[in-house]
Design an enzyme around this catalytic site. Structure first.
Site, PDB file in Angstrom:
ATOM      1  N   GLU A 103       0.846  -1.196   0.000  1.00 42.79           N
ATOM      2  CA  GLU A 103       0.000   0.000   0.000  1.00 42.79           C
ATOM      3  C   GLU A 103       0.879   1.243   0.000  1.00 42.79           C
ATOM      4  OE1 GLU A 103      -3.360   0.993  -0.263  1.00 42.79           O
ATOM      5  OE2 GLU A 103      -2.302   2.899  -0.188  1.00 42.79           O
ATOM      6  N   LYS A 145      -2.528   4.892   2.563  1.00 35.75           N
ATOM      7  CA  LYS A 145      -2.954   4.385   3.865  1.00 35.75           C
ATOM      8  C   LYS A 145      -3.883   3.207   3.685  1.00 35.75           C
ATOM      9  CE  LYS A 145      -2.801   8.595   6.621  1.00 35.75           C
ATOM     10  NZ  LYS A 145      -3.625   9.626   7.255  1.00 35.75           N
ATOM     11  N   THR A 164      -9.422   4.612  -0.667  1.00 34.39           N
ATOM     12  CA  THR A 164     -10.338   5.716  -0.960  1.00 34.39           C
ATOM     13  C   THR A 164     -11.519   5.710  -0.004  1.00 34.39           C
ATOM     14  OG1 THR A 164      -9.743   5.554  -3.290  1.00 34.39           O
ATOM     15  CG2 THR A 164     -11.760   6.747  -2.775  1.00 34.39           C
ATOM     16  N   VAL A 180     -21.394  21.556 -19.838  1.00 36.78           N
ATOM     17  CA  VAL A 180     -20.407  22.512 -19.345  1.00 36.78           C
ATOM     18  C   VAL A 180     -19.336  22.746 -20.413  1.00 36.78           C
ATOM     19  CG1 VAL A 180     -18.554  22.753 -17.639  1.00 36.78           C
ATOM     20  CG2 VAL A 180     -20.828  22.008 -16.916  1.00 36.78           C
ATOM     21  N   GLY A 225     -21.749  17.737 -12.471  1.00 36.61           N
ATOM     22  CA  GLY A 225     -22.049  16.306 -12.389  1.00 36.61           C
ATOM     23  C   GLY A 225     -23.057  16.025 -11.288  1.00 36.61           C
ATOM     24  N   ALA A 277     -17.660   0.286  -2.565  1.00 38.40           N
ATOM     25  CA  ALA A 277     -16.789  -0.404  -1.616  1.00 38.40           C
ATOM     26  C   ALA A 277     -17.230  -1.851  -1.398  1.00 38.40           C
ATOM     27  CB  ALA A 277     -16.794   0.350  -0.285  1.00 38.40           C
ATOM     28  N   GLU A 287     -25.834  19.231 -14.658  1.00 33.81           N
ATOM     29  CA  GLU A 287     -25.817  17.817 -15.053  1.00 33.81           C
ATOM     30  C   GLU A 287     -26.051  17.704 -16.561  1.00 33.81           C
ATOM     31  OE1 GLU A 287     -25.280  14.587 -13.901  1.00 33.81           O
ATOM     32  OE2 GLU A 287     -25.848  14.112 -15.978  1.00 33.81           O
ATOM     33  N   HIS A 295     -44.749  -2.641  13.746  1.00 35.15           N
ATOM     34  CA  HIS A 295     -45.348  -1.313  13.686  1.00 35.15           C
ATOM     35  C   HIS A 295     -45.032  -0.550  14.956  1.00 35.15           C
ATOM     36  CE1 HIS A 295     -48.261   1.818  12.810  1.00 35.15           C
ATOM     37  NE2 HIS A 295     -48.726   1.677  14.055  1.00 35.15           N
ATOM     38  N   GLY A 342       4.000  -0.470  -5.395  1.00 36.26           N
ATOM     39  CA  GLY A 342       4.315  -1.756  -6.017  1.00 36.26           C
ATOM     40  C   GLY A 342       4.206  -1.699  -7.532  1.00 36.26           C
TER      41      GLY A 342
END
Ligand SMILES: Cc1cc2nc3c(=O)[nH]c(=O)nc-3n(C[C@H](O)[C@H](O)[C@H](O)COP(=O)(O)OP(=O)(O)OC[C@H]3O[C@@H](n4cnc5c(N)ncnc54)[C@H](O)[C@@H]3O)c2cc1C
EC number: 1.8.1.4
Length: 473
Positions: A34, A37, A41, A245, A188, A327, A211, A452, A114
């Site tokens: 790594e 960290k 992300t 844009v 976006g 993720a 957008e 409920h 790496g």
């Protein structure tokens, strides 16, 4: 000196570190490389810090409205430095947790960059990993039987729209802001753009979303996009869809001005900052792919359903292979890859079973096909929709906007898709996910007696609504 491993994982993000833990459980001698960290992300520049900021924004906005609940608070103030400190503490706590899990699994972690080498004195096959250590020490040479590439992704921008970190930023810089801007243009209106729009609006920032598509959250069900747009506009967010844009018109002087083509006309938009959230590109550079036969298409590493690349001992998972860049997807791909390496014959992932969430206010969550997709695929669909305003718990909460929508197959009664907008739907969607995995029909969902008062009653009522049998609406 070269070190031998069964598996070396390039990248210790959500995909990489989860794969490492599964490998350790299976007795596979594993190392993770790594360069930043552990946690990647998601932990340091994505899911967790953004949700921590969203929660502070929500508390701030709700406290300002506390009189609705009969609670009077004088002088509500926002201390953004404290907001950032809280975010930092949560991230650090989880970071320590991941470091602990690596130790617990006896997984070697190399802090450095790496790179995959071609055939060498260490191995006749490509896959030896050379690690340039962050501490400047001599390169480590790792010789694994298998490799998993899990190098993730980084923000993309539009050609000509350079990220300067001051006026023009991405989510990376936005997460580190020390001070909130008075106004912002968000380029976006996808998941990241809408989460930031909702959060910054709650913090009191003037927000404009530009957008390109004809609706925000364009991959969600059309009804969902419409509802979220309506609710965000009611909160004062300026949303312009069908807006192309024009990067060449960008001007930076005590803020930004940019033009967008909208309905055949050019319109100028001005704000203190501009956040570009137009997708993420895979980290494929500098990792030695040229030393292998690995195929890259449209910027993403190509794999089979077990995440093997063209080099069958080198796997790739997570954002670096594209698809659903989430993720929980990265980590499950990692588990499948490791179980395949261990010869366990894992089932390939069915991506139509994966839940997707947006943590705006209101939240959005979905699994399976949208109504439009189901029709395009030739299904004869029936739809059940139930609003939160008819759910007691939502009224009690003071958050009764939104709905649950179920798309089912009229012929087989299969549950094709579930789409939710409203309070806590990101926690509710897993019931829909489980229903799809177990192949439950809407009837079976409705006959699971929901307690409920709960928000989950909206799911049961929407399931009844599929056959016109909703009770409370
Ligand atoms: C603002 C934002 C909010 C998000 N919110 C959510 C959310 O709420 N829910 C969700 O599911 N997803 C969310 N995501 C997406 C999620 O963060 C990613 O899908 C996930 O992190 C992908 O995991 P990964 O392991 O593939 O890659 P990453 O997490 O990007 O990890 C890759 C790691 O590899 C390392 N690396 C790269 N190259 C090398 C190298 N050569 N040598 C050594 N190490 C290397 C990197 O430093 C990094 O740590 C969000 C993303 C962003 C940007």
């Amino acid at each position: 000196m070269a070190k031998e491993y069964d598996l070396v994982i390039l990248g210790g993000g959500t995909g990489g570190y989860v794969a490492a833990i599964r490998a350790a459980q299976l007795g596979i001698k594993t190392a993770v490389v790594e360069k930043g960290k552990l946690g990647g992300t998601c932990l340091h520049a994505g899911c967790i810090p953004s949700k921590a900021l969203l929660r502070s924004a929500e508390v701030y906005a709700q406290t300002k409205e506390s009189e609705k609940f009969g609670v009077f608070v004088n002088d509500v103030k926002l201390d953004f430095v404290k907001v950032q400190e809280r975010k930092g503490k949560i991230v650090e706590q989880l970071h320590k947790g991941v470091q602990h899990l690596m130790k617990k699994g006896k997984i070697d972690v190399y802090e450095g960059t790496g790179r995959i080498l071609g055939p060498s004195i260490f191995s006749p096959m490509p896959g030896t990993i050379s690690v340039e250590l962050n501490n400047g020490g001599e390169n480590e040479m790792l010789v694994p039987k298998n490799v998993i590439i899990a190098t993730g992704s980084r923000p993309r921008t539009l050609p000509g729209l350079d990220i300067d970190g001051e006026y023009v930023i991405t989510s990376d810089e936005a997460l580190q802001l020390e001070k909130l801007p008075a106004s912002i243009i968000i380029v976006g209106g996808g998941v990241i753009g809408i989460e930031w729009a909702s959060m910054l609006n709650d913090f009191g920032v003037e927000v404009t979303v530009l957008e390109y598509a004809d609706r925000i959250l364009p991959t969600e069900d059309r009804d969902v996009s419409k509802e979220v747009e309506k609710l965000l506009k009611q909160r004062g967010i300026n949303i312009v869809t069908n807006a192309k844009v024009l990067p060449e018109t960008l001007e930076k002087r005590n803020g930004v001005t940019i033009k967008a083509e909208h309905k055949g006309e050019q319109k100028a938009f001005t704000a203190e900052k501009m956040l570009v959230s137009v997708g993420r590109q895979a980290n494929i550079e500098g990792i030695g792919l040229e030393n292998t036969d690995i195929i890259v298409e449209k910027g993403f590493i190509q794999t089979n359903e077990f995440y093997q690349t063209k080099e069958s001992h080198i796997y790739a998972i997570g954002d670096v292979i594209g698809g659903l860049q989430l993720a929980h997807v990265a980590s499950h791909e990692g588990i499948v890859a490791v179980e395949h390496i261990a010869g366990q014959n894992p089932s390939p992932i069915d991506y139509t079973m994966i839940s997707k969430c947006v943590y705006s206010r209101p939240e959005v969550a979905s699994v399976g096909l949208t109504e439009e997709e189901a029709k395009e695929k030739g299904y004869k669909v029936k739809v059940g929709k139930f609003p939160f305003k008819a759910i007691g718990k939502a009224l009690v909460f003071g958050e009764a906007d939104g709905f649950v929508k179920i798309v089912a197959d009229e012929e087989t009664n299969d549950l094709l898709g579930v789409h939710m907008v409203g309070p806590h739907v990101t926690d509710m969607i897993s019931e829909a996910g489980l229903a799809r995995v177990l192949d439950a029909t809407p009837w079976e969902v409705a006959h699971t007696i929901h307690p409920h008062p709960t928000l989950s009653e909206a799911m049961a009522e929407a399931a009844l609504a599929v056959d016109g049998k909703a009770i409370h609406f």
